[in-house]
Design an enzyme around this catalytic site. Structure first.
Site, PDB file in Angstrom:
ATOM      1  N   THR A   1       8.672  -0.769   2.525  1.00 38.16           N
ATOM      2  CA  THR A   1       7.932  -1.209   2.427  1.00 38.16           C
ATOM      3  C   THR A   1       6.349  -1.331   2.832  1.00 38.16           C
ATOM      4  OG1 THR A   1       8.627  -1.625  -0.209  1.00 38.16           O
ATOM      5  CG2 THR A   1       6.383  -1.680  -0.032  1.00 38.16           C
ATOM      6  N   VAL A   2       5.547  -0.628   2.507  1.00 39.01           N
ATOM      7  CA  VAL A   2       4.412  -1.147   4.108  1.00 39.01           C
ATOM      8  C   VAL A   2       2.849  -2.298   2.929  1.00 39.01           C
ATOM      9  CG1 VAL A   2       2.347   0.217   5.323  1.00 39.01           C
ATOM     10  CG2 VAL A   2       4.306   1.416   4.797  1.00 39.01           C
TER      11      VAL A   2
ATOM     12  N   LYS B   1       4.799  -2.619   8.024  1.00 40.14           N
ATOM     13  CA  LYS B   1       6.029  -1.822   7.551  1.00 40.14           C
ATOM     14  C   LYS B   1       8.367  -2.254   7.702  1.00 40.14           C
ATOM     15  CE  LYS B   1       8.982   3.113   7.341  1.00 40.14           C
ATOM     16  NZ  LYS B   1       8.716   4.099   8.133  1.00 40.14           N
TER      17      LYS B   1
ATOM     18  N   VAL C   1       1.162  -1.137   0.551  1.00 35.47           N
ATOM     19  CA  VAL C   1       0.022   0.037  -0.010  1.00 35.47           C
ATOM     20  C   VAL C   1       0.796   0.571  -0.069  1.00 35.47           C
ATOM     21  CG1 VAL C   1      -2.090  -1.025   1.218  1.00 35.47           C
ATOM     22  CG2 VAL C   1      -0.007   0.278   2.920  1.00 35.47           C
TER      23      VAL C   1
ATOM     24  N   THR D   1       5.989   2.806  -0.354  1.00 34.12           N
ATOM     25  CA  THR D   1       6.568   3.051  -0.237  1.00 34.12           C
ATOM     26  C   THR D   1       7.306   4.061  -0.548  1.00 34.12           C
ATOM     27  OG1 THR D   1       6.605   1.019  -2.057  1.00 34.12           O
ATOM     28  CG2 THR D   1       9.013   1.885  -1.324  1.00 34.12           C
ATOM     29  N   GLY D   2       8.293   3.856   1.221  1.00 35.35           N
ATOM     30  CA  GLY D   2       9.097   5.542   1.746  1.00 35.35           C
ATOM     31  C   GLY D   2       9.636   5.429   2.585  1.00 35.35           C
ATOM     32  N   GLY D   3      10.617   5.567   2.773  1.00 39.78           N
ATOM     33  CA  GLY D   3      11.104   6.306   4.156  1.00 39.78           C
ATOM     34  C   GLY D   3      12.357   4.870   3.265  1.00 39.78           C
ATOM     35  N   PHE D   4      12.065   4.270   4.663  1.00 40.91           N
ATOM     36  CA  PHE D   4      13.572   3.107   4.585  1.00 40.91           C
ATOM     37  C   PHE D   4      12.576   1.260   4.382  1.00 40.91           C
ATOM     38  CE2 PHE D   4      14.694   6.668   7.096  1.00 40.91           C
ATOM     39  CZ  PHE D   4      16.471   7.075   6.634  1.00 40.91           C
TER      40      PHE D   4
ATOM     41  N   ASP E   1      10.382  15.599  10.330  1.00 42.29           N
ATOM     42  CA  ASP E   1       9.642  14.956   8.455  1.00 42.29           C
ATOM     43  C   ASP E   1       7.858  15.768   8.941  1.00 42.29           C
ATOM     44  OD1 ASP E   1      10.314  14.532   6.457  1.00 42.29           O
ATOM     45  OD2 ASP E   1      10.778  12.663   6.810  1.00 42.29           O
TER      46      ASP E   1
END
Length: 688
Positions: free
Chosen positions: A374-375, A391, A367, A369-372, A490
């Site tokens: 995948t969700v 996550k 659902v 993807t970002g930072g460090f 952030d």
């Protein structure tokens, strides 16, 4: 004559009737899937295993949980203005686990309250219900049954630390009894037991409206039958001075500075306007398992240790070998060991359960993807309930490991309706996983940009303004209302998740930092997302609540305008809005996709507040408490001074002087992260 008699008597009989009011009945055999029916605040939360936890064992915390709708408790007599209290019954099973067998506190209450909002209520002896200023006020309209575990507070009114009291508008009990139950074979024989045993205890309260009599029975939940003789049985005419037409029913709890316990409710039933309970409907076998009693385990371990010391050397070696063999076998079977620090943090979940919940982490479950990482979307039980977001931290990333530890530490203890709740964590070999509430509506970023492009549906003005105020409320909690200061560092649209009712939840706390009140940041590594970082970060790299306010200001302008904060380094949203403001055309900044479908007064207010938050000087920016008062219309918004802007050199510094984590706002994530108590990184990395 007979007809005349009937005509004369019928109205008289009608005048003696009472207005029929609907019954209220509910029963919770565990609380999983009932988040919408239970309103929780403070430390209270519904755990994945179905337990309702009112407080953890942290010091000086409060927690409240109320049924989401008010309950009608008055029967109105049509022949007069008098009203009588309806008969009602409630039953609940609870567990209290102290920090140690001799140092628990403070207790909890079952409460009738005119509102579920107990804002201002204090911890310790006030049990999360009242405070020093309003304790005893007749305007409180509060009735409580207190389950108190500490002696000697409230001006010495508590005769014993293990007692139950009836309280009317005050936490000084009118009626108080030590905790006992009466044996059914000998009704005069009392059996005492501790509230803080760590074992399930059952409480049944019956109020009979016609006689104004209250009966309260409390006993260990493993007894085969309910004691016939109640602990308390007496008329309570004082209750009629307190109860209003509609009241909220629920629980409050608190811990103290040096005395704290975890308070849990395993199941709860309530009925008003009908017959009183003749038998209890909460079967222990149908309730969630009680939480582990670590205080009891510590006592047991000391006895085992004494026994081991007394054994011969050969026996000690055999026991040690057996112990390590069993632990090794449990590791192979992916068994989980609950450590002491996890009692006050989100619990560790089994990898195999998360693997099954996400269908083996398949791509169709992704659902965001970002930072460090995948969700993934997952289901812990049936396909329609207990949805979670998992996550998965990117493997072989030390920055990812640091973020993982930070999120376990902080978000595991933060609880607010505008923050994403961290439910648990897991480590399996190189896989690091965090588990959150699943929020299906996605991020604010997708609602502002992706969804309008795909479906043509534009986020309405009312939704935008509600989202802005919700984010401000969450930041106020982080900056001022929690026990320590949390700097998010952030804030951006992709880190704000939106529920179905447009309630925003701020997440992604992997970059957050925690400080004691009155202290300052010692961190000089610049982190954040380009476009949302305050200009002072380029000079000293020190994040503060003021730098969070700056990021919120940019986000507020973005919500109103529907435009990203930067564009290839040539467009800066705050400067553009300021130019329009200087020309008296600030409403030209409103998202043109809204047409005329917005409130001009609210839009102007939001834009000006956004500019105030983006002031070049940190000391000139308002606090989040002030921002929220502006947005709610409680305070007048001041004029923007002439020293508002900042130089292009400051902007270029923000793009070049980075030594830490800096991202562009192109990653999307459906779930955030968190950070707070000191947890050893080695224990997490090693799988402990």
């Amino acid at each position: 004559m007979l007809v005349l008699f009937l005509l004369l008597t019928i109205p008289t009989r009608a005048q003696r009737t009472t207005t029929e009011t609907p019954k209220t009945e509910f029963i919770f055999r565990g609380f999983s899937g009932n988040q919408s029916n239970i309103v929780t605040t403070g430390a209270a939360t519904i755990k994945l295993d179905g337990l309702l936890r009112l407080t953890d064992r942290n010091s000086n915390v409060t927690g409240t949980s109320f049924y989401h709708k008010p309950v009608r408790l008055l029967e109105t007599n049509t022949s007069s203005t008098n009203s009588t209290i309806r008969s009602f019954s409630t039953s609940f099973v609870f567990v209290i686990i102290p920090t140690s067998s001799s140092n628990g506190g403070f207790g909890f209450t079952f409460t009738l309250s005119p509102t579920p909002d107990r804002t201002g209520a204090e911890s310790a002896q006030y049990l999360g219900l009242l405070n020093k200023a309003n304790d005893g006020n007749s305007t409180n309209h509060v009735f409580a049954v207190e389950f108190d575990t500490v002696q000697g507070f409230k001006d010495g009114a508590d005769r014993t630390g293990n007692h139950i009291g009836l309280n009317f508008n005050s936490l000084t009990s009118d009626v108080q009894e030590p905790v006992v139950y009466y044996d059914n074979e000998d009704p005069n024989r009392k059996e005492d037991f501790p509230l803080q045993s760590g074992d399930p205890i059952r409480a049944i309260l019956d109020y009979d409206g016609p006689t104004q009599t209250l009966n309260l029975t409390v006993y260990p939940a493993n007894l085969k039958s309910r004691p016939v003789r109640p602990l308390i049985s007496r008329p309570v005419p004082k209750l009629s001075q307190i109860v209003q037409e509609e009241m909220y029913v629920g629980f409050t709890a608190a811990t103290g500075r040096d005395q704290s316990s975890a308070h849990y409710v395993m199941g709860w039933s309530f009925s008003s306007g009908g017959d009183l309970l003749t038998e209890d409907t909460l079967d222990l076998l149908e309730l969630p398992r009680p939480p582990p009693n670590t205080a009891k385990k510590r006592g047991y371990n000391s006895q085992v240790l004494a026994l081991i010391v007394a054994l011969s050397g050969v026996t000690v070696i055999l026991l040690a070998l057996l112990f390590f063999f069993v632990m090794y076998k449990k590791r192979l079977q992916q068994g989980e060991v609950l450590e002491d620090w996890e009692i006050n943090h989100p619990h560790r979940l089994r990898y195999k359960d998360l693997y099954a919940a996400t269908d083996g982490f398949k791509e169709n479950r992704i659902v965001g993807t970002g930072g460090f990482g995948t969700v993934f979307r997952g289901n812990l039980s049936s396909p329609s309930s207990d949805q979670i977001a998992v996550k998965k931290i990117t493997p072989n990333s030390m920055q990812g490991v640091r973020e993982f530890i930070a999120e376990i530490e902080s978000l595991g203890r933060l609880r607010h309706k505008n923050l994403v709740n961290l439910q648990g964590w897991c480590k399996q070999k190189n896989d690091l996983l965090l588990i959150y509430d699943y929020i299906p509506n996605g991020s604010l970023d997708s609602l502002l940009y992706s969804r309008p492009r795909q479906s043509g549906v534009v986020l309405s003005w009312n939704a935008r303004f509600k989202i802005a105020k919700g984010i401000a409320s969450g930041l106020l909690y982080l900056h001022e209302e929690w026990e320590k200061v949390v700097i998010h560092r952030d804030i951006k649209p992709s880190n704000v998740l939106i529920e179905d009712d447009m309630n925003p939840r701020l997440g992604d706390f992997g970059l957050a930092r925690l400080y004691e009140r009155g202290s300052q940041s010692n961190t000089t590594v610049v982190v954040g997302t380009i476009g949302y970082m305050a200009p002072e970060l380029a000079r000293n790299g020190k994040s503060s609540s003021a730098s969070d306010v700056f990021a919120f200001g940019v986000l507020l302008l973005e919500i109103v305008s529907g435009r990203r904060p930067t564009d290839s380094g040539t467009f800066f949203l705050a400067d553009w809005v300021m130019e329009l403001h200087a020309r008296g055309e600030i409403l030209h900044a409103v998202d043109p996709r809204l047409g005329f479908g917005y409130d001009g007064v609210e839009a102007r207010l939001a834009l000006v507040v956004g500019l105030l938050c983006c002031h070049q000087r940190p000391t000139s920016r308002p606090s989040m408490r002030t921002v929220l008062r502006y947005l709610n219309g409680d305070d007048d918004v001041p004029e923007i001074d002439n020293d508002w802007g900042y130089s292009d050199s400051s902007r270029s510094d923000l793009g070049s002087n980075f030594e830490g984590y800096v991202s562009s706002d192109r990653a999307s994530s459906s779930v955030p992260s968190f950070s707070v108590t000191r947890v050893s990184s080695s224990s997490v990395i090693s799988g402990r």
